[in-house]
Every structure is written in structure tokens, then in C-alpha cells.
Design a protein around this motif. Structure first.
Motif, short mmCIF file in Angstrom:
data_model
loop_
_atom_site.label_atom_id
_atom_site.label_comp_id
_atom_site.label_asym_id
_atom_site.label_seq_id
_atom_site.Cartn_x
_atom_site.Cartn_y
_atom_site.Cartn_z
N LEU A 1 17.05 5.25 3.92
CA LEU A 1 15.88 5.97 3.43
C LEU A 1 15.79 5.89 1.91
N LYS A 2 14.57 5.88 1.42
CA LYS A 2 14.30 5.98 -0.01
C LYS A 2 13.26 7.10 -0.17
N PRO A 3 13.73 8.38 -0.21
CA PRO A 3 12.79 9.48 -0.36
C PRO A 3 11.97 9.35 -1.64
N ALA A 4 10.82 10.00 -1.63
CA ALA A 4 9.90 9.87 -2.76
C ALA A 4 10.52 10.30 -4.08
N ARG A 5 11.37 11.32 -4.06
CA ARG A 5 11.94 11.84 -5.30
C ARG A 5 13.36 11.32 -5.56
N TRP A 6 13.74 10.23 -4.90
CA TRP A 6 15.08 9.71 -5.09
C TRP A 6 15.11 8.75 -6.28
N PRO A 7 16.07 8.90 -7.20
CA PRO A 7 16.11 8.05 -8.40
C PRO A 7 16.32 6.58 -8.04
N GLU A 8 15.63 5.72 -8.77
CA GLU A 8 15.73 4.28 -8.55
C GLU A 8 17.16 3.80 -8.81
N GLY A 9 17.66 2.97 -7.90
CA GLY A 9 18.97 2.37 -8.08
C GLY A 9 20.15 3.24 -7.72
N ARG A 10 19.92 4.49 -7.29
CA ARG A 10 21.02 5.39 -6.91
C ARG A 10 21.28 5.28 -5.40
#
Length: 298
Positions: free
Chosen positions: A40-49
Motif C-alpha cells: 500500500l501507498k496511503p495518500a499521506r505516506w512520505p515518498e520513499g519511506r
């Protein structure tokens, strides 16, 4: 409204009328957990983390398919996934009145203490952790026996509380909601709610813009979770415990199949509902196998 126990009993009768299917639903599927994986890549997840989350829920230790030895096996299987963070989403005890033959909470907690995750292990309680605790129900307050057992082995139980972590993926908030059905079975003084959940107070503890992961045993709260929360994790439903062609005849949720199982995305918000590991009410599973959930974020 359909009564969950009655529907499950009817379904169980139909299944058990066929020896093969009944044997599978009682003896095989409930006793063999797998690993369900999400990226998953949630909307508020920092890029590259990137962060690996293991989710364990609805063990129901003491039930017919969950001796302490199986908890040990689940712990070993979870550790082999090498999660950064392991989250326990409630219902540690059997879904019935406690029996003298049931394992003491300290026994299953000692097994859970063996969970390994560099960013930590955190828990919330489920409705049965409250319902099966006579003192907590009588006094309408905790701590429950499950809370005492978990915290004695170093697993914090978050009840309307958020904690800030430093992880390999950067800072992160883990928030835990009080159970939404803690006192459903008891007569309460006028004005006392059914549950202990306080979402506004929980989120008010968050003091910066680091991502937030919310643990809430029952998924119904998701309808009110703001977009500030990157990911909500729940259990409780057991995937309906009987799931036919992706649909469950009965789900312990006011939203029915909307939040019954799996990854749900609504209005840019993400929820993952695990089918859990034990059984509730009746010792069967069909089409909703027990699972450890591994979520890879980022």
C-alpha cells in the motif's frame, strides 16, 4: 436484523450435513493460517519511506482451535516475516464465558512476548477482552485481565492513546482506540456509552505531521476516521467467518459487507480488515481462512 449466532448455526447445520464440507469447515480451515500480503501507498505516506507491518488479531485463545501451542506457532511464523512493527488488534480470549480449563492470560501473553519487531509491538483490546472479564464488566472500567497480561510482558495496550515512534521509515504515530463495544452486554448508568472509544481525544495527542496508523478492533469507526490517518487496521469481523464468492452472509458490523474483509479505500483513506486467526460463536470457517497480515507500506 439478522441474529449472527442464529445465522451461523443455520449455516453450520447446512455445512455439517455434508460430511466432507463440514469436516473441512470445522477441522481443516480454522486450524491452518496463512499470510495475506498487501502493498500500500496511503495518500499521506512520505515518498520513499518503506515499513513492514505484521498484524495479528482475534486469536481467541482457549477456543477449540487455539491452544497456547498454536499461539507459539503463530508467533514463530510472524517473526519469520521480519516485520518492522507488529500490531495486535484485540480479542485475545475465547468468545464465551471463561472456563477453569482455559489458559491463563499470562500463558498466552508469554508467547506473544516472543514477537520480534525493531520498531516495537503494540496492542488494543477487543470486545471479548472486555466481555469475558467479570470484574471489568461489573465495575464498567479496566484494566482488563488481557491488559494486565500484555503489559506485564512489555506489550503496551493503547486505549485512546497515541505514541510517537522513530522507525527506519522515519517518525510515525501509532494510535490505539478504546473498544467500541466494551459494555454492549451490560446495563449501564444513563449516559454511559456502549464503548470506550474516543477518536477525537486520541487524535488530539498527535502533535506533528508524521504519518498516523490507527488500530481499532471494530472497523465501523472507519466511516468517521479523518484523512489525517494514513492507515486504519481492524479485525473483529473474522471476514464473516463464512465467506462465499467474496460475500459474507452475516457480518458483525452495522455496515454489513462494506467493512467485512480486506483492503478498503474510501475517499482517499485506507483500511485493512483482517479475517483474524481464531473462531467466534461457532468453531467453523469457510472461505475466510485464518491469517497473519503483512503490510508493506511505501
Amino acid at each position: 436484523m439478522l441474529d449472527r449466532r442464529r445465522v451461523l448455526q443455520t449455516l453450520a447445520g447446512l455445512f455439517l450435513s455434508s460430511f466432507g464440507l463440514g469436516g473441512y469447515a470445522y477441522a481443516w480451515e480454522p486450524a491452518h493460517q496463512g499470510v495475506t500480503r498487501y502493498r500500500l501507498k496511503p495518500a499521506r505516506w512520505p515518498e520513499g519511506r518503506r515499513l513492514r507491518l505484521a498484524v495479528i488479531t482475534d486469536l481467541h485463545v482457549g477456543g477449540p482451535h487455539m491452544p497456547v501451542a498454536r499461539v507459539r506457532q503463530i508467533v514463530e511464523q510472524t517473526n519469520a516475516l521480519k516485520p518492522d512493527l507488529t500490531l495486535l488488534v484485540g480479542d485475545f480470549v475465547a468468545s464465551r464465558t471463561r472456563r477453569s480449563s482455559d489458559p491463563a492470560p499470562a500463558e498466552w501473553a508469554a508467547e506473544l512476548a516472543r514477537l520480534q519487531a525493531p520498531a516495537g509491538r503494540f496492542a488494543v483490546l477487543g470486545n471479548h477482552d472486555w466481555w469475558q472479564d467479570e470484574r471489568a464488566q461489573k465495575e464498567l472500567r479496566g484494566p482488563t485481565q488481557s491488559t494486565v497480561a500484555l503489559e506485564a510482558v512489555g506489550i503496551p495496550v493503547l486505549e485512546n492513546r497515541a505514541v510517537r515512534l522513530q522507525t527506519g521509515a522515519g517518525p510515525l504515530w501509532i494510535a490505539g482506540l478504546g473498544d467500541q463495544e466494551a459494555f454492549v452486554l451490560r446495563r449501564r448508568p444513563r449516559g454511559l456509552p456502549y464503548g470506550l472509544d474516543d477518536l477525537p481525544a486520541t487524535l488530539a495527542m498527535i502533535r506533528d505531521d508524521a504519518p498516523v496508523i490507527l488500530m481499532a478492533h471494530e472497523p465501523d469507526i472507519f466511516a468517521r476516521v479523518p484523512s489525517r490517518v494514513a492507515l486504519t487496521l481492524s479485525g473483529h469481523t473474522h471476514g464473516g467467518q463464512v465467506r462465499l464468492f467474496g460475500w459474507s452472509p452475516i457480518v458483525p458490523s452495522r455496515y454489513g459487507n462494506r467493512y467485512a474483509y480486506g483492503h478498503v479505500r474510501e475517499n482517499g483513506r485506507d483500511l485493512v480488515v483482517s479475517a483474524g486467526l481464531g473462531t467466534s460463536k461457532l468453531p467453523i470457517r469457510l472461505g475466510a481462512p485464518p491469517e497473519i497480515v503483512l503490510i508493506e507500506l511505501g
